[in-house]
Design an enzyme around this catalytic site. Structure first.
Site, PDB file in Angstrom:
ATOM      1  N   HIS A   1       0.836  -1.205   0.000  1.00  0.00           N
ATOM      2  CA  HIS A   1       0.000   0.000   0.000  1.00  0.00           C
ATOM      3  C   HIS A   1       0.881   1.270   0.000  1.00  0.00           C
ATOM      4  O   HIS A   1       0.753   2.121  -0.881  1.00  0.00           O
ATOM      5  CB  HIS A   1      -0.922  -0.010   1.228  1.00  0.00           C
ATOM      6  N   GLU A   2       1.779   1.341   0.968  1.00  0.00           N
ATOM      7  CA  GLU A   2       2.642   2.527   1.034  1.00  0.00           C
ATOM      8  C   GLU A   2       3.556   2.579  -0.197  1.00  0.00           C
ATOM      9  O   GLU A   2       3.893   3.656  -0.680  1.00  0.00           O
ATOM     10  CB  GLU A   2       3.473   2.530   2.324  1.00  0.00           C
TER      11      GLU A   2
ATOM     12  N   HIS B   1       1.806   4.483  -2.856  1.00  0.00           N
ATOM     13  CA  HIS B   1       1.934   5.932  -2.629  1.00  0.00           C
ATOM     14  C   HIS B   1       3.327   6.408  -3.057  1.00  0.00           C
ATOM     15  O   HIS B   1       3.476   7.441  -3.711  1.00  0.00           O
ATOM     16  CB  HIS B   1       1.762   6.252  -1.141  1.00  0.00           C
TER      17      HIS B   1
ATOM     18  N   GLU C   1      -4.555   7.974  -3.041  1.00  0.00           N
ATOM     19  CA  GLU C   1      -5.026   6.715  -2.471  1.00  0.00           C
ATOM     20  C   GLU C   1      -5.322   5.690  -3.574  1.00  0.00           C
ATOM     21  O   GLU C   1      -5.200   4.487  -3.366  1.00  0.00           O
ATOM     22  CB  GLU C   1      -6.259   6.992  -1.605  1.00  0.00           C
TER      23      GLU C   1
HETATM   24 ZN    ZN Z   1      -3.021   5.254   1.818  1.00  0.00          ZN
END
Ligand code: ZN
Length: 511
Positions: A271-272, A275, A301
């Site tokens: 997830h990170e 980003h 996101e």
């Molecule tokens: Zn996030």
């Protein structure tokens, strides 16, 4: 037609001014990263001073009369440039932000900073003790100041617009409601069908213990494979995973590794990583400008969720990576095949905590928060009645009621920080991830095969070209239109969920 050189004096001076402001902002971000990654507990008071000084310098420099003057002159200079040129975009985006910030009185900025800092401490304590009453007066004060902020900024339709705009530039609450209604009408029957079906998915593999170091090493391997550049970034550990960018050439992400929480590091890292790829992919020409960030929180996101859910929770991905993962955890995973693993990581279970929610029920947590925020801001709900309203909505949307406020209304940090209007971006991220992926797939039909072969480069190249490089040049609506030729819609996301979960839960989709 006037012909001007692309860069003359005011524009150059504006860039230098905005460059310094951007430096201060990145220094604050570095101080914050250090606070969460390295700082000893005793450093917090000194750090609060450092941060407050740097942030107030940044704010003062940005709202200065001189910035306004330079913006006006620079606007003249870029008038004949194309809309999407770097310079025209820089002036347009900075001017819009400047006009907004100028409407907020200095005293309100200071008061909010103090109130949210106190509210954050009160929230931490209240959550630990599950004691909403001790947090209530702080939240009341923060809400009052947030309303003053919204009134100072101004809005066309409703108060919430002024807050939403901070996270989703130029999006109106009415547009958000339309998209949420579309999502809601598809999501609620799907969740019902899954819960009614009642199938137990075997996720006992997550009850096993997974050594720290091997988790860390596998996460690093995945980050390398998705294209995270360790020459221009690094990963560290922190209590709450996050990503911070000081420049596309220096992007930091953090993860949290625990032997009994295997999914947390695995999907948190990816997830990170999503980003971080966005931040690393911004065009270097935008460095030291206000365009050197994501188009919106929702678009940011979308990048994390695309990698975390659409890619790393797909069967294709694990058909390649499960054998690799098994090499890291031979004792834990010898008896686990791709099908078992795939089903375990996609288990749907309505639950109390937003950050632990699966991708199907996640958005329900957001509807609840969005509706409560609107009610608070429109004076339809008192802070004192917030826990009851929270529990009622949990029951309505998720069919579960928190046993205490720590696992209910006190679970998120956002409101203590005055971040009303932020939550919708999480749900928009889900929608946009699916919309972007659909478009990428339409242009690259080989994508699923590439993912199944562990070849993740082509997808990143596509995201770089269509999304990452532009930074904040476009509003989210403009970007979505440019990339997909559509408006923001829940359709792609709903189709994705229906297809995936009908198969996993053997739902009858003929009805
Ligand atoms: Zn996030």
């Amino acid at each position: 037609m006037r012909e001007r050189k692309p860069t003359s004096n005011s524009l150059a001076r504006l860039k230098e001014q905005l460059g310094q402001i951007s430096d201060l902002s990145n220094v604050a971000s570095l101080l914050n990263w250090d606070q969460q990654v390295n700082m000893p507990p005793g450093g917090s008071e000194a750090r609060a001073h450092h941060l407050s000084t740097v942030e107030s310098l940044e704010h003062t420099l940005f709202v200065a009369d001189e910035t306004g003057q330079l913006l006006e002159e620079a606007a003249e200079e870029v008038i004949s440039l194309p809309y999407e040129s770097d310079d025209a975009s820089l002036v347009r985006v900075a001017q819009r932000e400047y006009e907004k910030m100028r409407r907020v009185p200095e005293s309100l900025v200071t008061e909010r900073a103090q109130a949210t800092s106190r509210a954050f401490d009160a929230w931490q304590k209240a959550r630990a003790e599950s004691d909403f009453e001790s947090f209530e007066p702080h939240l009341e004060r923060v809400l009052e100041l947030t309303i003053q902020y919204a009134e100072a900024i101004g809005y066309d339709e409703e108060r919430y617009d002024a807050l939403l705009d901070r996270y989703e530039p130029e999006m109106k609450t009415s547009q958000l409601i339309a998209v949420f209604e579309e999502l809601k009408s598809g999501l609620i029957p799907l969740v019902e069908a899954i819960t009614k079906q009642g199938q137990r998915i075997d996720d006992s593999l997550f009850k096993r213990r997974y050594p720290d170091q091997a988790q860390w090493d596998f996460g690093t391997l995945i980050l390398e494979d998705i294209g995270f550049d360790f020459e221009h970034g690094r990963q560290d550990r922190s209590t709450h995973p996050f990503t911070a960018s000081f420049s596309p050439l220096d992007v930091r992400l953090t993860t949290r590794v625990k032997p009994d929480r295997f999914q947390s590091a695995l999907f948190g890292t990816i997830h990170e990583g999503g980003h971080a790829l966005y931040d690393q992919g911004i065009h270097p020409d935008l460095i030291r400008t206000p365009l050197c960030t994501g188009a919106s929180y929702g678009v940011h996101e979308s990048q994390s969720r695309l990698w975390e859910n659409l890619i790393a929770r797909s069967r294709a991905f694990w058909s390649h990576y499960l054998p690799v993962l098994r090499e890291f955890f031979p004792d834990q995973l010898t008896d686990v095949d791709v099908d078992t693993f795939y089903r375990a990581i996609n288990r749907v279970q309505p639950s109390l905590i937003r950050v632990e929610a699966d991708e199907v029920t996640y958005s329900l947590h957001i509807f609840l928060r969005f509706e409560l925020e609107q009610a608070l801001l429109n004076d339809e709900l008192d802070v004192a009645h917030l826990p009851d309203a929270w529990n009622a909505k949990m029951e309505k949307y998720l069919g579960v009621v928190p046993p205490d406020d720590a696992r209910g209304v006190l679970q998120d940090v956002h409101w203590s920080g005055g971040l009303f209007g932020y939550f919708p971006s999480y749900a928009l991220g889900n929608l946009l991830a699916a919309q972007f992926y659909d478009k990428a797939f339409a242009e690259m039909p080989a994508l699923p095969n590439q993912i199944g072969a562990g070849d993740l480069g082509p997808l990143l190249t596509w995201l770089r070209e269509h999304i990452h490089q532009h930074g904040k040049k476009f509003t989210p609506a403009e970007l979505v239109k440019r990339v997909t030729d559509e408006k923001m819609t829940a359709e792609s996301f709903l189709t994705y969920l229906r297809e995936k979960y009908s198969q996993i839960y053997e739902l009858d989709t003929s009805r």
